[in-house]
Design an enzyme around this catalytic site. Sequence first.
Site, short mmCIF file in Angstrom:
data_model
loop_
_atom_site.label_atom_id
_atom_site.label_comp_id
_atom_site.label_asym_id
_atom_site.label_seq_id
_atom_site.Cartn_x
_atom_site.Cartn_y
_atom_site.Cartn_z
N HIS A 1 30.93 3.19 30.41
CA HIS A 1 31.99 2.24 30.02
C HIS A 1 33.31 2.65 30.64
O HIS A 1 34.37 2.18 30.21
CB HIS A 1 32.10 2.18 28.50
CG HIS A 1 30.83 1.81 27.83
ND1 HIS A 1 30.46 0.50 27.58
CD2 HIS A 1 29.79 2.57 27.40
CE1 HIS A 1 29.27 0.48 27.02
NE2 HIS A 1 28.83 1.72 26.88
N GLY B 1 37.78 35.13 37.55
CA GLY B 1 38.13 34.35 36.37
C GLY B 1 37.15 33.23 36.09
O GLY B 1 36.66 33.09 34.97
N ARG B 2 36.78 32.47 37.13
CA ARG B 2 35.92 31.30 36.90
C ARG B 2 34.46 31.70 36.63
O ARG B 2 33.62 30.85 36.36
CB ARG B 2 36.01 30.35 38.08
CG ARG B 2 35.75 30.98 39.42
CD ARG B 2 36.15 30.04 40.53
NE ARG B 2 36.04 30.64 41.86
CZ ARG B 2 36.99 31.37 42.43
NH1 ARG B 2 38.13 31.59 41.78
NH2 ARG B 2 36.82 31.90 43.64
N LYS C 1 52.29 28.42 43.82
CA LYS C 1 52.92 29.37 42.90
C LYS C 1 54.18 29.97 43.52
O LYS C 1 55.20 30.13 42.85
CB LYS C 1 51.94 30.51 42.57
CG LYS C 1 50.75 30.11 41.72
CD LYS C 1 49.86 31.34 41.47
CE LYS C 1 48.64 31.01 40.64
NZ LYS C 1 47.75 32.20 40.44
N GLU D 1 52.23 30.69 33.48
CA GLU D 1 52.00 29.84 32.31
C GLU D 1 51.62 30.69 31.09
O GLU D 1 52.10 30.49 29.98
CB GLU D 1 50.91 28.83 32.58
CG GLU D 1 51.21 27.85 33.70
CD GLU D 1 50.66 28.32 35.04
OE1 GLU D 1 50.58 29.54 35.27
OE2 GLU D 1 50.32 27.44 35.86
N LYS E 1 43.52 38.06 33.48
CA LYS E 1 43.03 39.18 34.29
C LYS E 1 44.21 39.90 34.94
O LYS E 1 44.33 41.10 34.87
CB LYS E 1 42.06 38.65 35.35
CG LYS E 1 41.43 39.69 36.22
CD LYS E 1 40.38 39.06 37.12
CE LYS E 1 39.74 40.12 38.02
NZ LYS E 1 38.70 39.55 38.89
N GLU F 1 37.10 25.79 43.03
CA GLU F 1 37.90 26.97 43.37
C GLU F 1 37.04 27.96 44.18
O GLU F 1 37.57 28.77 44.93
CB GLU F 1 38.46 27.63 42.11
CG GLU F 1 39.60 28.59 42.40
CD GLU F 1 40.38 29.00 41.16
OE1 GLU F 1 39.88 29.83 40.37
OE2 GLU F 1 41.50 28.50 40.96
O1 LIG Z 1 43.35 35.34 34.31
P1 LIG Z 1 44.62 35.15 35.11
O2 LIG Z 1 44.92 36.28 36.03
O3 LIG Z 1 45.76 34.74 34.25
O4 LIG Z 1 44.32 33.88 36.12
C1 LIG Z 1 44.10 32.61 35.54
C2 LIG Z 1 43.50 31.69 36.58
O5 LIG Z 1 44.39 31.53 37.70
C3 LIG Z 1 43.66 31.66 38.92
O6 LIG Z 1 43.84 32.95 39.42
C4 LIG Z 1 44.13 30.65 39.94
O7 LIG Z 1 43.96 29.38 39.47
C5 LIG Z 1 42.20 31.44 38.51
O8 LIG Z 1 41.30 31.93 39.46
C6 LIG Z 1 42.19 32.18 37.21
O9 LIG Z 1 41.05 31.87 36.43
#
Ligand SMILES: O=P(O)(O)OC[C@H]1O[C@](O)(CO)[C@@H](O)[C@@H]1O
Length: 540
Positions: free
Chosen positions: A385, A267-268, A500, A215, A209, A354
């Site tokens: 188990h 995002g979630r 971060k 990452e 987003k 979150e």
């Molecule tokens: O879609 P982006 O901006 O890469 O964010 C990835 C994820 O990192 C966060 O912003 C923080 O963990 C989440 O809310 C989101 O789903």
Amino acid sequence: MPCQPLSDLHIWKKLKQHAQLIDQPEKHLRNLIREKGRLEKFSLKDAGIFYDFSRQRTDEKTLELLLELAETRKLKHRFKAMVSGEKINNTENRAALHTASRDFSSHPVVSDGKDVMPEIRRVRNEISAFAEDIHSGKITGSTGKRFKDAVVIGIGGSYLGTEFVSEALYAFADKDIEIHYLANVDIHNFGKIVSRTDPETTLWIVISKSYTTAETLANTKQAYAFMEEKGIDPAKHVVTVTSKGSPGDDPSNPVLASFHMFDFIGGRYSVTSAVGGVPLSLFLGYDRFERFLKGAEEMDNHAKNAPASKNLPLIAALISIWNNNFLGYPAQAIIPYASPLCKLAPHVQQLYMESNGKFVTKDGEFLDESAGLIIFGEPGTNAQHSFFQMAHQGRPFPIDFIGVINPQYEQFQSESKGVTNHQELWANLISQPMALAVGKEDTNTAKAFPGNRPSSTLLLNDLSPENIGRVLAFYEARTVFEAFVWDINPFDQFGVELGKTLASDIRKEMAVKNNNKEHHFDEMNPIARFYADTLFSGSF
Ligand SMILES: O=P(O)(O)OC[C@H]1O[C@](O)(CO)[C@@H](O)[C@@H]1O
């Protein structure tokens, strides 16, 4: 207008008193479940889900008080405000319109004075057309070969919901495209994927987003470098899903296709947007993705319209509040007796923790009660188990069991001990909630079971795309209903920023060292410096 602190509420005080009564021996679950009509009074069936909460530590008075709490906190009113486009994500001055992404009505959904539905329908149509072009071979890789693997590059909500759905609907995947997830920046994640895929037939779907997530940017660079090294043109092997105007939405960066996600979908909560739409339409076909959306829409409408006493996610939210704030359980497990739902708990973990892992209200007031639960889970019977020893004899935690009546793979019907595998699975699905509730007395205390351990059981007729959509929306609605009780904002996530920021400072130091071996990490505190020195020295 800030809400009254919870502990000041008359209904909150009444619930605290009632919890003391429920703790009495006569209210042990082994007694509650003996009551006439217990299952009929403590279960609901609607929107494709049977929801049994008869093994929750509640009596009729509990439900009455919880429904009074729901009224006091205006849960239904707030949910309707959310789906209608009000800016209930107040700290980010945004609406929260994940429900609009699966709205197939002709009604407008207005946010900031603009109907968002035309844009949402445009993106859905673009996804459908793109998936068709890939499946028909009209679009191929840069060497003319059809795509065989789709790699989602994304983390958090940019992949967890999609992974839940792709695993749940794996049996429907007949498009000859395998799906992979490149989420972790750990190079092992990348190494494993490229060891099993052919760069000529691999499509990389970059989902972010913000398009600033370290990452995802690092993995995208890794993928580009890998393609270039293999003589593959990335512009013909990369698709992006990102916000309009984000760094990834840059026409000067040629990609095969680009799809928009919207700032009013977090995002979630985004798997029913292009975030899930693009990969899932390639993996399953757009028609199945749309069936999934329609299942979610049905649950949204149920959550919005059903009266509180008949509202599955609202009742589930109230029971969760009861277990957390009145009975003192800090965690909750999700145990689906269906292996395809193995990624439900990881998705709900982010969705819920979150959203509700907060310590202030939406207006910045410190909470006087704990919000949020620790969510975890594994499929049954595996969990039996693994950690069910604790469930039965250790620290108790409420459980959501999920059962699927009609499995796929019906061709496999061999029997062991006179029953099929599916019947064996169900023998456990039926026994576990009972054992947890009733327990077993034993003079040998090591073999005694205290019981009185609460659980709910959700049943689905099958693992259809519609039912997966219903389950997704059930947990989304439950999450926000709980947030509305605490008056927190379930749509921001400032708690992820400090880590971060600190990582960014360390990253800068490492980058200097990469260019100057003589550089010392003098800016770091001694403990952090030990770790950075250890990494660069190659051993401790
Ligand atoms: O879609 P982006 O901006 O890469 O964010 C990835 C994820 O990192 C966060 O912003 C923080 O963990 C989440 O809310 C989101 O789903």
